[in-house]
Scaffold this active site. Structure first.
Site, PDB file in Angstrom:
ATOM      1  N   ARG A  82       2.391  -8.125   7.611  1.00  0.00           N
ATOM      2  CA  ARG A  82       2.012  -7.601   8.927  1.00  0.00           C
ATOM      3  C   ARG A  82       0.494  -7.650   9.037  1.00  0.00           C
ATOM      4  NH1 ARG A  82      -1.027  -4.660   6.775  1.00  0.00           N
ATOM      5  NH2 ARG A  82      -1.369  -3.479   8.671  1.00  0.00           N
ATOM      6  N   ASN A  91      -3.606  -1.386  19.570  1.00  0.00           N
ATOM      7  CA  ASN A  91      -3.612  -1.250  18.117  1.00  0.00           C
ATOM      8  C   ASN A  91      -2.529  -0.252  17.736  1.00  0.00           C
ATOM      9  OD1 ASN A  91      -4.768  -2.000  15.557  1.00  0.00           O
ATOM     10  ND2 ASN A  91      -5.656   0.042  15.432  1.00  0.00           N
ATOM     11  N   LYS A  92      -2.326  -0.079  16.458  1.00  0.00           N
ATOM     12  CA  LYS A  92      -1.276   0.808  15.961  1.00  0.00           C
ATOM     13  C   LYS A  92      -1.274   2.146  16.692  1.00  0.00           C
ATOM     14  CE  LYS A  92       0.902  -0.180  13.360  1.00  0.00           C
ATOM     15  NZ  LYS A  92       2.078  -0.946  13.783  1.00  0.00           N
ATOM     16  N   ALA A 135      -2.363  -8.486  12.472  1.00  0.00           N
ATOM     17  CA  ALA A 135      -2.485  -9.568  13.448  1.00  0.00           C
ATOM     18  C   ALA A 135      -2.974 -10.895  12.850  1.00  0.00           C
ATOM     19  CB  ALA A 135      -3.377  -9.116  14.608  1.00  0.00           C
ATOM     20  N   ASP A 142      -4.527  -5.426  17.538  1.00  0.00           N
ATOM     21  CA  ASP A 142      -3.480  -6.454  17.569  1.00  0.00           C
ATOM     22  C   ASP A 142      -3.644  -7.374  18.770  1.00  0.00           C
ATOM     23  OD1 ASP A 142      -2.324  -4.052  15.987  1.00  0.00           O
ATOM     24  OD2 ASP A 142      -1.137  -5.790  15.405  1.00  0.00           O
ATOM     25  N   GLN A 158       1.276   2.771   6.867  1.00  0.00           N
ATOM     26  CA  GLN A 158       0.454   1.660   6.369  1.00  0.00           C
ATOM     27  C   GLN A 158      -0.881   2.145   5.809  1.00  0.00           C
ATOM     28  OE1 GLN A 158       1.934   1.733   9.388  1.00  0.00           O
ATOM     29  NE2 GLN A 158       2.623  -0.281  10.049  1.00  0.00           N
TER      30      GLN A 158
END
Lengths: 370, 370
Positions: B54, B259-260, B56, B249, B208
């Site tokens: 994972r 983003n996350k 980007a 991302d 993560q």
């Protein structure tokens, strides 16, 4: 509130055993429902400290029952005043942020100052503890009624479509005696037939949302969806949140709100998306001695292991704790943050709703001012 | 970057076996370090989809290698154009938010349009994939150099006291090919002897931060502390955060950053506390076709089980998944949120640092404009 067909409260005196204070073990929920018996001041201290019980109003009531147990411990050889002072000090040290602890113990101490005989001390402390618990319960019900009006209004604006309420941590009946603070308006709305749906923040590190709030709402039949703490911002951006309601562990005279870590982040997102952010609290959680909450409210740092490890159910069977990071990773675990008053749309209290600002708070709670 | 004494990248072609693309299995970190071999387009699709890999930039590189594997699959009976189009479409469907996926596949397709013979297609796609990976690596190094200046400046202002950097999710070398995006300035600062300390958001639901960023930083010897996602706001209130750096991302032409999930909340808190909030990204993550990120960037909803369950290590031995809520609780799992440009202090790219606004972005990345 309901668990299956039975009504429960979060703390009670066992009628068959006057020396027993009963609580629900919140550390085991939602996996096990078990009742714990507290018989000594030490039992109460540990239950607060290790979070067998938690939630500002419940902590206050438990501390009051702790003082009752302290009175029961008195024998002919006890130096009564010293014993009570020590018990009070000990209980007070169990958790630093919840102001109810101090408030409930102070109340007991000032009542007990009028008595010397053991039987009178026991009787008076029992009554005070019962009064505090009953008062908190009634306060939560009143908070519910005041907050209900806000939910009803949103429901009207949405033509009866479900009102989406986001809440953080557990400010439910488990944290109080009954009804809860943040959840009280939700339970009352649901019971009245108003469509509601609750976004439940899981509330890492201890997951009180995932474990307690989801369990409470599920048992009472209130529609809800669990989300990671990170998700609330995007839900608000999407327009999927109509109102945020949280509880408070301590609110300062200027309206700054100490609550479970992460509350501040949701308040910022609510502000950024023009979503009302309410804090539901009994006036017992207001600390008129603190004029600037952001600077002055003490914030508890708990064990980093609550962050490096997560507790849950393995194979639908055993409660286990697993590590979620490398073995040597260190963690810091501040349990609370402070939501500045300017992010708070209003305080929902048992006395009514007021803006989170000094003069409004002072007006509504004038009798609490020293 | 370093794992023990060895230098690793996050994806590479096996020199002894031209049909093998190698990656580190990120689902097993930090508990197991294992290498996975990808031999087919299906393997690449699954690895992206189930997050064996994972991040980007890495997703883009992996998709490019996926097209190389698609070329290897060509036989005399293959309808080559149809086969490549199908492979491209299939890979593109693996994850919706990361724009690099599209970018890398488009690049391969436009290169491959010039060839017909299998050997030429294989050769060209291999070169393109290797070029993309090398380019991403060099971009990350350049991002690191540009970001380093910001950290050095803070370090000077603090007279050499450690610079406290908060990051969310993993925008480290595992997410890229090497260096990382958000972590690149940190690694370069650390390697240069500047004192840094990283607050690592655990980044629920998939952790993560706890699993990958903490592992990366630990292996490279960078001081860091793990925190719950809820904690960053209070750290900022306390003055314990000097700068926030995250990855992205997809960034739209107007500077909105996908983003996350949870990034937006940290950006709001940074703004509220006057802390610089930077996003580190290669220009391959900028999508000039999207003019309003908040409204237009697609956000992936992943399996709710990632929220109701947590994966970790039991008894320092077995990787297990445990349930953290009642059995019947439902969950929603949006993987990303959008940080509006007005919360972003600057974009750190391989071409330099620019403000997150349309004209600045257009100027810096004019060659990307359609």
């Amino acid at each position: 509130m309901r668990i299956g067909d039975k009504h429960y409260e979060s703390i009670w005196l066992d009628r068959d055993d006057e020396k027993a204070v009963k609580i629900i073990d919140q550390r085991k929920l939602p996996f096990d429902f078990s009742i714990v018996t507290l018989r000594t001041v030490e039992d109460v201290y540990s239950a607060i400290r290790n979070m067998t019980l938690r939630g500002a109003p419940l902590i206050g009531a438990a501390a009051a029952y702790g003082m009752y147990l302290a009175c029961l411990e008195i024998t002919t050889y006890t130096k009564t005043r010293e014993h009570l002072r020590n018990a009070a000090k000990y209980l007070l040290s169990s958790r630093p942020t919840a102001v109810n602890l101090e408030w409930a113990i102070d109340k007991q101490m000032s009542v007990l100052a009028a008595y010397c005989r053991r039987d009178r001390l026991v009787e008076a402390s029992e009554k005070t503890a019962e009064d505090i618990a009953e008062q908190e319960k009634q306060n939560c019900k009143k908070i519910g009624k005041h907050g209900l009006g806000i939910i009803e209004e949103i429901s009207r604006q949405k033509n009866g479509e479900p009102v989406n309420i986001l809440t953080h941590c557990n400010a439910g009946w488990l944290a109080c005696i009954d009804y809860g603070t943040a959840t009280a308006p939700v339970y009352l709305a649901h019971d009245k037939g108003i469509k509601v749906h609750v976004w439940v923040d899981e509330t890492r590190p201890r997951n009180q949302g995932a474990r307690l709030t989801a369990w409470e709402l599920g048992n009472h039949g209130v529609p809800h969806t669990l989300v990671a703490d990170n998700t609330g911002g995007y839900l608000m951006q999407k327009g999927d949140v109509d109102i945020v309601i949280t509880g408070s562990d301590r609110t300062s005279a200027n309206g700054d709100v100490a609550n479970k870590s992460g509350t501040y982040l949701k308040a910022l997102a609510a502000k950024d998306n023009n979503i009302p952010f309410y804090v539901a609290l009994p006036t017992s959680t207001i600390d008129m001695n603190i004029s600037n909450g952001v600077k002055e409210i003490p914030v508890e740092a708990r064990d980093g292991k609550e962050v490096t490890h997560v507790e849950g159910l393995l194979n639908n069977k055993d409660i286990v704790s697993i590590r979620v990071c490398p073995e040597k990773t260190g963690a810091i675990n501040y349990a609370f943050d402070i939501t500045p008053a300017y992010l708070v749309s209003g305080l929902i209290t048992e006395k009514g709703i007021c803006r989170a600002e000094e003069k409004e708070i002072e007006k509504l709670f004038s009798e609490k001012k020293n």
